[in-house]
Design an enzyme around this catalytic site. Sequence first.
Site, mmCIF file in Angstrom:
data_model
loop_
_atom_site.group_PDB
_atom_site.id
_atom_site.type_symbol
_atom_site.label_atom_id
_atom_site.label_comp_id
_atom_site.label_asym_id
_atom_site.label_seq_id
_atom_site.Cartn_x
_atom_site.Cartn_y
_atom_site.Cartn_z
ATOM 1 N N GLY A 112 0.937 -1.251 -0.234
ATOM 2 C CA GLY A 112 0.029 -0.022 -0.131
ATOM 3 C C GLY A 112 0.941 1.146 -0.061
ATOM 4 O O GLY A 112 2.149 1.126 0.199
ATOM 5 N N TYR A 113 0.231 2.412 -0.341
ATOM 6 C CA TYR A 113 0.975 3.727 -0.282
ATOM 7 C C TYR A 113 0.380 4.773 0.679
ATOM 8 O O TYR A 113 -0.877 4.885 0.891
ATOM 9 C CB TYR A 113 0.506 4.054 -1.636
ATOM 10 C CG TYR A 113 1.456 3.255 -2.833
ATOM 11 C CD1 TYR A 113 2.833 3.849 -3.206
ATOM 12 C CD2 TYR A 113 0.862 2.291 -3.476
ATOM 13 C CE1 TYR A 113 3.468 3.011 -3.949
ATOM 14 C CE2 TYR A 113 1.713 1.634 -4.404
ATOM 15 C CZ TYR A 113 2.889 1.785 -4.621
ATOM 16 O OH TYR A 113 3.777 0.979 -5.329
#
Length: 157
Positions: free
Chosen positions: A28-29
């Site tokens: 994820g970011y």
Amino acid sequence: MAKEIERKFLVRKELWQPRGEGTEIAQGYLVADAMRAVRVRLAGQSAYLTVKGPTRGVERLEFEYAIPPDDARAMLALCERPWIEKRRYRERYGAHLWEIDCFSGENEGLIVAEIELAAADETFEAPPWLGEEVSDDSRYLNASLMRMPFSRWQKKL
């Protein structure tokens, strides 16, 4: 400074078969824009926090640090959705190691091969399953696939 020099290619699905079990990856970011990306990745039993600078051609700054898997799981909960889900296979061809990512979830059906090089103009032997180069197509950046997953593209491969 750490510099990543990476080229990306589509994989000709009819010519490639996975070898081994590969590694399940969830990433994820925390931040993802044109100037930087801060990524959290769970890869099997390992976890990493990675900071990347803007892409210039096939080069960008990259800093990656191992972190405790429990910390990564907690950070993933803070990340934008959808997460990137994929299984990564590593195959040696010629003098280079290729990483082949088979995406799942909202990017199901996409298979991308990456090769890291020592120089942007380094030559390499292309495996027979290598398809079109997409290094210059920002849609294939993982951060882009998080914002606009492959399943939502108008034109599919």
